[in-house]
Design a protein around this motif. Sequence first.
Motif, PDB file in Angstrom:
ATOM      1  N   TRP A  25      17.889  38.800  -3.517  1.00 26.91           N
ATOM      2  CA  TRP A  25      19.168  38.407  -2.725  1.00 26.91           C
ATOM      3  C   TRP A  25      19.199  38.800  -1.505  1.00 26.91           C
ATOM      4  O   TRP A  25      19.284  40.065  -1.440  1.00 26.91           O
ATOM      5  CB  TRP A  25      20.251  38.664  -3.993  1.00 26.91           C
ATOM      6  N   ALA A  26      19.708  38.007  -0.494  1.00 22.90           N
ATOM      7  CA  ALA A  26      19.618  38.506   0.934  1.00 22.90           C
ATOM      8  C   ALA A  26      21.083  39.181   1.102  1.00 22.90           C
ATOM      9  O   ALA A  26      22.103  38.563   0.529  1.00 22.90           O
ATOM     10  CB  ALA A  26      19.393  37.227   1.837  1.00 22.90           C
ATOM     11  N   HIS A  81      24.193  31.673   6.743  1.00 25.19           N
ATOM     12  CA  HIS A  81      23.631  30.748   5.913  1.00 25.19           C
ATOM     13  C   HIS A  81      23.018  31.499   4.731  1.00 25.19           C
ATOM     14  O   HIS A  81      22.688  30.814   3.782  1.00 25.19           O
ATOM     15  CB  HIS A  81      22.656  29.770   6.964  1.00 25.19           C
ATOM     16  N   LEU A  82      22.257  32.706   5.167  1.00 23.26           N
ATOM     17  CA  LEU A  82      21.342  33.246   4.233  1.00 23.26           C
ATOM     18  C   LEU A  82      22.031  34.288   3.281  1.00 23.26           C
ATOM     19  O   LEU A  82      21.425  34.567   2.322  1.00 23.26           O
ATOM     20  CB  LEU A  82      20.050  33.700   4.987  1.00 23.26           C
ATOM     21  N   SER A  83      23.000  35.187   3.978  1.00 22.66           N
ATOM     22  CA  SER A  83      23.580  36.084   3.014  1.00 22.66           C
ATOM     23  C   SER A  83      23.940  35.593   1.565  1.00 22.66           C
ATOM     24  O   SER A  83      24.771  34.469   1.618  1.00 22.66           O
ATOM     25  CB  SER A  83      24.830  36.800   3.629  1.00 22.66           C
ATOM     26  N   LEU A 101       9.961  31.363   4.888  1.00 18.95           N
ATOM     27  CA  LEU A 101      10.622  31.727   3.764  1.00 18.95           C
ATOM     28  C   LEU A 101      11.667  30.818   3.218  1.00 18.95           C
ATOM     29  O   LEU A 101      12.440  30.125   4.082  1.00 18.95           O
ATOM     30  CB  LEU A 101      11.461  33.096   4.235  1.00 18.95           C
ATOM     31  N   LYS A 102      11.775  30.492   1.966  1.00 19.56           N
ATOM     32  CA  LYS A 102      12.869  29.505   1.660  1.00 19.56           C
ATOM     33  C   LYS A 102      13.809  30.337   0.645  1.00 19.56           C
ATOM     34  O   LYS A 102      13.690  30.988  -0.143  1.00 19.56           O
ATOM     35  CB  LYS A 102      12.044  28.492   0.748  1.00 19.56           C
ATOM     36  N   PHE A 103      14.994  29.798   1.171  1.00 20.40           N
ATOM     37  CA  PHE A 103      16.379  30.528   0.444  1.00 20.40           C
ATOM     38  C   PHE A 103      17.263  29.341  -0.158  1.00 20.40           C
ATOM     39  O   PHE A 103      17.408  28.583   0.383  1.00 20.40           O
ATOM     40  CB  PHE A 103      17.138  31.361   1.522  1.00 20.40           C
ATOM     41  N   GLU A 104      17.695  29.823  -1.329  1.00 19.69           N
ATOM     42  CA  GLU A 104      18.458  28.800  -2.074  1.00 19.69           C
ATOM     43  C   GLU A 104      19.751  29.525  -2.345  1.00 19.69           C
ATOM     44  O   GLU A 104      19.870  30.478  -2.817  1.00 19.69           O
ATOM     45  CB  GLU A 104      17.756  28.652  -3.502  1.00 19.69           C
ATOM     46  N   ALA A 105      20.938  28.882  -1.904  1.00 19.75           N
ATOM     47  CA  ALA A 105      22.212  29.278  -2.180  1.00 19.75           C
ATOM     48  C   ALA A 105      22.787  28.279  -3.230  1.00 19.75           C
ATOM     49  O   ALA A 105      21.912  27.642  -3.817  1.00 19.75           O
ATOM     50  CB  ALA A 105      22.950  29.109  -0.807  1.00 19.75           C
ATOM     51  N   LYS A 106      24.060  28.288  -3.576  1.00 17.49           N
ATOM     52  CA  LYS A 106      24.503  27.408  -4.511  1.00 17.49           C
ATOM     53  C   LYS A 106      24.157  25.997  -4.570  1.00 17.49           C
ATOM     54  O   LYS A 106      24.037  25.313  -5.332  1.00 17.49           O
ATOM     55  CB  LYS A 106      25.900  27.817  -4.745  1.00 17.49           C
TER      56      LYS A 106
END
Length: 650
Positions: A25-26, A81-83, A101-106
């Motif tokens: 998690w970022a 956007h990423l935290s 790098l792919k990040f997924e939020a809710k």
Amino acid sequence: MKKEMSALDIKFCINELNEEILNAWAGKIYDIDGLFLFKMNVPGEGRKEFVIEPGKRIHLTEMKHSTPQKPPAFAMLLRKHLSNSKLVEINQPDFERIVELKFEAKKESFFLIAELFGEGNLILCDEDYKIISPYKSRIWKHRKLESGKKYELPPKKGKNLSSITKKELKEVISDSDDLVRGLASQLAIGGPIAEEICKRADLEKKIDPQNLSQKDYTNLFSIIKRLLRENPSARIIFEDNFPLTVIPFQFENLKDKNFEAFDSFNRALDHYFKNISKKEHEKAKEEKIDGKKEKIKSRLDKQKQNVEKWEKKAQKAKKIADLISKNHEKVEKILKNLNRVREDQGWKGVKNELKKPKKSREDWAKLIESVKPHKGKIALELPDFDIELDLRISSFENASKYYEKNKKLQEKIIGAKKAIEDTKKKLQDLKERTIEVETSTSVPEKRREKKWYERFKWIYTSQNLLVIAGRDSKTNQEVVEKYMKPQDRYYHADIKGAPHTILKNKEKNISSLSNKEAAQFAAIHSKAWKRGLTNVDVYWVNPNQVTKSAPAGEYLPKGGYMIKGKRNYLTVTLEAVVGLLERNETKLPICGPSSAINTHSKITVKIKPGNVKKSDLAKTIKNRLEEKADRKLNVDELMQILPPGPGMIE
């Protein structure tokens, strides 16, 4: 000296990144002069950090970087956007020097694309690759990196090394001038890896590809595929004791060089680029020093020129004053007669007299060279020297005026000569490196691994026994339920708002001094300090007397405990000492009773409850400790160890 990662480096690096931080998690993201630091929380493992330096590198880091207090705009955008999002993919598109790098939020996903070639860039995109913002906006003929545009990969410069076929290999390099340049350019792998392929294939790197046999091409193709599957054996290669390059596995070309091996390529990259940063820092420092030297030399030259100029002026003023004094009667006669004619006939009468040849003039006018009526000055021709006089004052006053001018110039010369000596010393200090020169670059240091007890308030007693106390409700509960053992002692200030405090006992007998120090430590970090009390009672008990079981009908709040049996009370004074504890070549700030701190620190500052704001007190303590210690301190470090509330230095 290698300054950026190759496509092959990136492949091996992200293989490890996928094992180390995938699904992390970022947290916070920092921009440190173009180096981006990402703090990640890895489930079950805690915090890990990685860095991206556009155009150069990406890797995990163990180094401690100096982060800015106010993050720049792009870092804040990344945080927004990423935290608190999850890192779910790390890819290398088309074997380019690019990491995706792919990040997924809710409810949404983001792509962060690091371009590690050329000037480099960092581009934040939405889930459809629409650019939210690039770190640097760029426009080329074939693509645009601007907000609102769709992200596109740069034009391909060579074949993909990881997917090339044997037939394609022959096609792309056969028309090259020589084998090594064909491999380097047509596969976009760079010179060092191309040379390594030639070495492993036992082929001359300058050979014409047209002269290669089918067997040679088969061998080349086989070696390329083996390189991609090579077992990691990370190392930094040294030449003349300086890091030359960093490689993910042993290169045949470099096997005779000195090297340092690492258990992971990311760790090798981290240490290698730290050394590069150090080199760049030293270079910047040298340039800054050279620049300062030139400025000081220029200042020194100017100071010497001024002294020379003032000495000449002083000599001239003294000579004029002496001439006036020596010819006092003659000068006085000239001044009186000139003023008489000027009063009777005006300046016209004076000028008419001076128009005559010198032999025909009256005696008083024969030595006059010129007059300056608007300035009230006359120029006289005395033996071997011309002088200028003020006709409004006497001969004696004119001489005094020049003597005074000489005196002032001599004073300036003395001051200038002292300044010259100071400048010479500064120049010498720069040459001997005794002056600290600040630069815009910094060198990251390896992050110190903190001990488990540094999560709490802590000290060592004079008996070298560890004392820990909770910082908040959570750590208060941990101190008792996780770290208190049967042989320890429990302490608590007899006041509301005091931490649970434990003396960790590794000796058969706890000395009375250690007992008192633990009690005083418990008091120092209680609300008694904030209330400005002078003394407070503290009790201690054995661990088996501390229980969570409340009597029937009563309720214990979270983190609350009951004490069974006798309590042993001590009255302690509320005063503390701040010092520096040496541990593994590091000086750690500590705060506690004077007898304990003085045992472990030669440099101390004594404090007590007062009315100085805690942050201001920390700044003053920082300055006092830094005057005597060879360690830069952080105000936040001191804020962590100081008692709650305001205080004062005693």
